[in-house]
Scaffold this motif. Structure first.
Motif, PDB file in Angstrom:
ATOM      1  N   GLU A  56     -40.824 -21.548  37.411  1.00  0.00           N
ATOM      2  CA  GLU A  56     -40.177 -22.864  37.464  1.00  0.00           C
ATOM      3  C   GLU A  56     -39.441 -23.042  38.780  1.00  0.00           C
ATOM      4  O   GLU A  56     -39.523 -24.093  39.422  1.00  0.00           O
ATOM      5  N   ALA A  57     -38.713 -22.017  39.205  1.00  0.00           N
ATOM      6  CA  ALA A  57     -37.923 -22.100  40.438  1.00  0.00           C
ATOM      7  C   ALA A  57     -38.822 -22.268  41.657  1.00  0.00           C
ATOM      8  O   ALA A  57     -38.561 -23.102  42.536  1.00  0.00           O
ATOM      9  N   VAL A  58     -39.894 -21.492  41.719  1.00  0.00           N
ATOM     10  CA  VAL A  58     -40.802 -21.561  42.868  1.00  0.00           C
ATOM     11  C   VAL A  58     -41.528 -22.907  42.888  1.00  0.00           C
ATOM     12  O   VAL A  58     -41.692 -23.525  43.940  1.00  0.00           O
ATOM     13  N   THR A  59     -41.946 -23.381  41.713  1.00  0.00           N
ATOM     14  CA  THR A  59     -42.589 -24.693  41.624  1.00  0.00           C
ATOM     15  C   THR A  59     -41.632 -25.794  42.064  1.00  0.00           C
ATOM     16  O   THR A  59     -42.004 -26.697  42.827  1.00  0.00           O
ATOM     17  N   ASN A  60     -40.376 -25.730  41.602  1.00  0.00           N
ATOM     18  CA  ASN A  60     -39.375 -26.724  41.991  1.00  0.00           C
ATOM     19  C   ASN A  60     -39.146 -26.733  43.495  1.00  0.00           C
ATOM     20  O   ASN A  60     -38.942 -27.791  44.096  1.00  0.00           O
ATOM     21  N   MET A  61     -39.161 -25.553  44.091  1.00  0.00           N
ATOM     22  CA  MET A  61     -38.981 -25.445  45.539  1.00  0.00           C
ATOM     23  C   MET A  61     -40.017 -26.304  46.271  1.00  0.00           C
ATOM     24  O   MET A  61     -39.700 -26.977  47.255  1.00  0.00           O
ATOM     25  N   VAL A  62     -41.244 -26.320  45.763  1.00  0.00           N
ATOM     26  CA  VAL A  62     -42.331 -27.072  46.397  1.00  0.00           C
ATOM     27  C   VAL A  62     -42.243 -28.568  46.091  1.00  0.00           C
ATOM     28  O   VAL A  62     -42.298 -29.400  46.989  1.00  0.00           O
ATOM     29  N   ILE A  63     -42.071 -28.905  44.819  1.00  0.00           N
ATOM     30  CA  ILE A  63     -42.199 -30.324  44.437  1.00  0.00           C
ATOM     31  C   ILE A  63     -41.002 -31.157  44.893  1.00  0.00           C
ATOM     32  O   ILE A  63     -41.088 -32.377  44.938  1.00  0.00           O
ATOM     33  N   HIS A  64     -39.896 -30.496  45.254  1.00  0.00           N
ATOM     34  CA  HIS A  64     -38.734 -31.242  45.739  1.00  0.00           C
ATOM     35  C   HIS A  64     -38.575 -31.150  47.259  1.00  0.00           C
ATOM     36  O   HIS A  64     -37.592 -31.649  47.810  1.00  0.00           O
ATOM     37  N   ILE A  80     -28.548 -32.104  37.801  1.00  0.00           N
ATOM     38  CA  ILE A  80     -29.626 -31.110  37.756  1.00  0.00           C
ATOM     39  C   ILE A  80     -29.239 -29.953  36.834  1.00  0.00           C
ATOM     40  O   ILE A  80     -30.049 -29.470  36.041  1.00  0.00           O
ATOM     41  N   TYR A  81     -27.973 -29.509  36.910  1.00  0.00           N
ATOM     42  CA  TYR A  81     -27.506 -28.448  36.015  1.00  0.00           C
ATOM     43  C   TYR A  81     -27.588 -28.891  34.557  1.00  0.00           C
ATOM     44  O   TYR A  81     -27.934 -28.117  33.675  1.00  0.00           O
ATOM     45  N   LYS A  82     -27.279 -30.173  34.331  1.00  0.00           N
ATOM     46  CA  LYS A  82     -27.267 -30.693  32.966  1.00  0.00           C
ATOM     47  C   LYS A  82     -28.679 -30.892  32.433  1.00  0.00           C
ATOM     48  O   LYS A  82     -28.969 -30.690  31.256  1.00  0.00           O
ATOM     49  N   PHE A 106     -34.285 -26.720  35.473  1.00  0.00           N
ATOM     50  CA  PHE A 106     -33.121 -25.923  35.871  1.00  0.00           C
ATOM     51  C   PHE A 106     -32.372 -25.353  34.662  1.00  0.00           C
ATOM     52  O   PHE A 106     -31.969 -24.189  34.684  1.00  0.00           O
ATOM     53  N   PRO A 107     -32.188 -26.132  33.576  1.00  0.00           N
ATOM     54  CA  PRO A 107     -31.604 -25.524  32.369  1.00  0.00           C
ATOM     55  C   PRO A 107     -32.412 -24.332  31.858  1.00  0.00           C
ATOM     56  O   PRO A 107     -31.841 -23.360  31.359  1.00  0.00           O
ATOM     57  N   LEU A 108     -33.761 -24.389  31.980  1.00  0.00           N
ATOM     58  CA  LEU A 108     -34.588 -23.250  31.577  1.00  0.00           C
ATOM     59  C   LEU A 108     -34.242 -22.009  32.393  1.00  0.00           C
ATOM     60  O   LEU A 108     -34.124 -20.903  31.857  1.00  0.00           O
ATOM     61  N   ILE A 109     -34.045 -22.200  33.710  1.00  0.00           N
ATOM     62  CA  ILE A 109     -33.684 -21.089  34.596  1.00  0.00           C
ATOM     63  C   ILE A 109     -32.314 -20.532  34.206  1.00  0.00           C
ATOM     64  O   ILE A 109     -32.125 -19.311  34.104  1.00  0.00           O
ATOM     65  N   LEU A 110     -31.362 -21.437  33.963  1.00  0.00           N
ATOM     66  CA  LEU A 110     -30.011 -21.003  33.572  1.00  0.00           C
ATOM     67  C   LEU A 110     -30.051 -20.206  32.271  1.00  0.00           C
ATOM     68  O   LEU A 110     -29.415 -19.156  32.147  1.00  0.00           O
ATOM     69  N   ASN A 111     -30.813 -20.691  31.287  1.00  0.00           N
ATOM     70  CA  ASN A 111     -30.907 -20.014  29.991  1.00  0.00           C
ATOM     71  C   ASN A 111     -31.549 -18.642  30.121  1.00  0.00           C
ATOM     72  O   ASN A 111     -31.121 -17.674  29.478  1.00  0.00           O
ATOM     73  N   LYS A 151     -25.010 -16.272  37.181  1.00  0.00           N
ATOM     74  CA  LYS A 151     -25.465 -17.650  37.034  1.00  0.00           C
ATOM     75  C   LYS A 151     -26.124 -18.137  38.329  1.00  0.00           C
ATOM     76  O   LYS A 151     -25.534 -18.041  39.403  1.00  0.00           O
ATOM     77  N   PRO A 152     -27.348 -18.660  38.261  1.00  0.00           N
ATOM     78  CA  PRO A 152     -28.036 -19.148  39.465  1.00  0.00           C
ATOM     79  C   PRO A 152     -27.263 -20.282  40.141  1.00  0.00           C
ATOM     80  O   PRO A 152     -26.690 -21.133  39.471  1.00  0.00           O
ATOM     81  N   GLU A 153     -27.270 -20.258  41.463  1.00  0.00           N
ATOM     82  CA  GLU A 153     -26.567 -21.273  42.246  1.00  0.00           C
ATOM     83  C   GLU A 153     -27.559 -22.229  42.890  1.00  0.00           C
ATOM     84  O   GLU A 153     -28.601 -21.799  43.381  1.00  0.00           O
ATOM     85  N   LEU A 154     -27.209 -23.496  42.898  1.00  0.00           N
ATOM     86  CA  LEU A 154     -27.999 -24.516  43.592  1.00  0.00           C
ATOM     87  C   LEU A 154     -27.132 -25.068  44.724  1.00  0.00           C
ATOM     88  O   LEU A 154     -26.078 -25.639  44.466  1.00  0.00           O
ATOM     89  N   LEU A 155     -27.553 -24.874  45.943  1.00  0.00           N
ATOM     90  CA  LEU A 155     -26.745 -25.267  47.098  1.00  0.00           C
ATOM     91  C   LEU A 155     -27.489 -26.295  47.937  1.00  0.00           C
ATOM     92  O   LEU A 155     -28.689 -26.149  48.199  1.00  0.00           O
TER      93      LEU A 155
END
Length: 252
Positions: free
Chosen positions: A160-168, A201-203, A231-236, A245-249
């Protein structure tokens, strides 16, 4: 950048004039098609020619007004041959660097960059990077009937994280798609700014991908959600293991 981001249809449907099916790396596209067929064996798109298949995914298009046709930004970046990708998007680099398990003055233990050994498109990059990241994650032994199940919530979170990196990512600006692996963390970096506030995004519950066609391509092979639940999936997943806890900067 603000004008591009105001487009609700995303950025990656842009017709790239003079880029044709000759610029597609067929082995890359066939790998994607095999993954798609494995997940959707009865789908009518499985019997389509490559060009029609790409058109259905938004990777190839025709301008009705001018009659011009060709690859879209999504089509070239996802499945293109390395040279056309570098020609058209010379502002972009893809880089994976493993700084885990270093010995002595070693700078890195593994590296994936533009070295002529692979066609540097996004699908190949993702396909090669995800196993490198998930290899050292804990994989408890479990069975589904007589088939061993190796997929875990943490492995899904990495996808999910790697896919998000690309699509955003904003592929129109100078930048690097960079994945770094350390002994105690993963760091994923992409060009562009967030289209939603960090708190939203966190929510979860809302999704605004910059590259909606790529998002759909990944979703159709089981990578990533488009319901704002990523992102909630990653947090969980990280919370389940009591990891940091993963950080989004965001760095404007």
């Amino acid at each position: 950048m603000m004008l591009r981001d105001a487009n609700e249809a995303g950025n990656d449907g842009l017709l790239l004039e003079y880029y044709t099916m000759d610029d597609i790396d067929i082995p890359t596209l066939e790998r994607f098609r095999q993954m798609f067929q494995n997940l959707h064996p009865e789908h009518q798109w499985n019997s389509a020619e490559h060009k029609e298949f790409l058109t259905n995914f938004g990777g190839y298009t025709r301008d009705r007004r001018t009659g011009k046709e060709g690859l879209t930004m999504a089509g070239l970046l996802m499945f293109g041959k390395g040279l056309p990708v570098r020609e058209r998007f010379d502002n972009l680099r893809m880089d994976y660097i493993d700084k885990s398990n270093l010995i002595g003055d070693q700078r890195y233990s593994d590296r994936l960059t533009y070295d002529g050994t692979w066609e540097n498109n996004l699908f190949n990059f993702i396909r090669m990077v995800i196993p490198k990241l998930t290899r050292d994650l804990p994989h408890p032994f479990s069975m589904d009937g007589v088939v061993r199940k190796d997929d875990t919530l943490q492995a899904k979170a990495v996808r999910e994280a790697v896919t998000n990196m690309v699509i955003h990512s904003d592929f129109m600006v100078n930048g690097v798609l960079k994945v770094e692996k350390y002994d105690d963390c993963f760091v994923l970096t992409n060009p562009g700014l967030l289209k939603l506030p960090i708190e939203q995004i966190y929510k979860g519950g809302e999704s605004k991908a910059r590259n909606q066609r790529m998002q759909n391509m990944f979703r159709m092979i089981g990578y990533g959600e488009n319901l704002g639940s990523g992102f909630p999936l990653i947090l969980n997943a990280w919370n389940e293991k009591h990891w940091i806890k993963p950080e989004l900067l965001e760095q404007p």
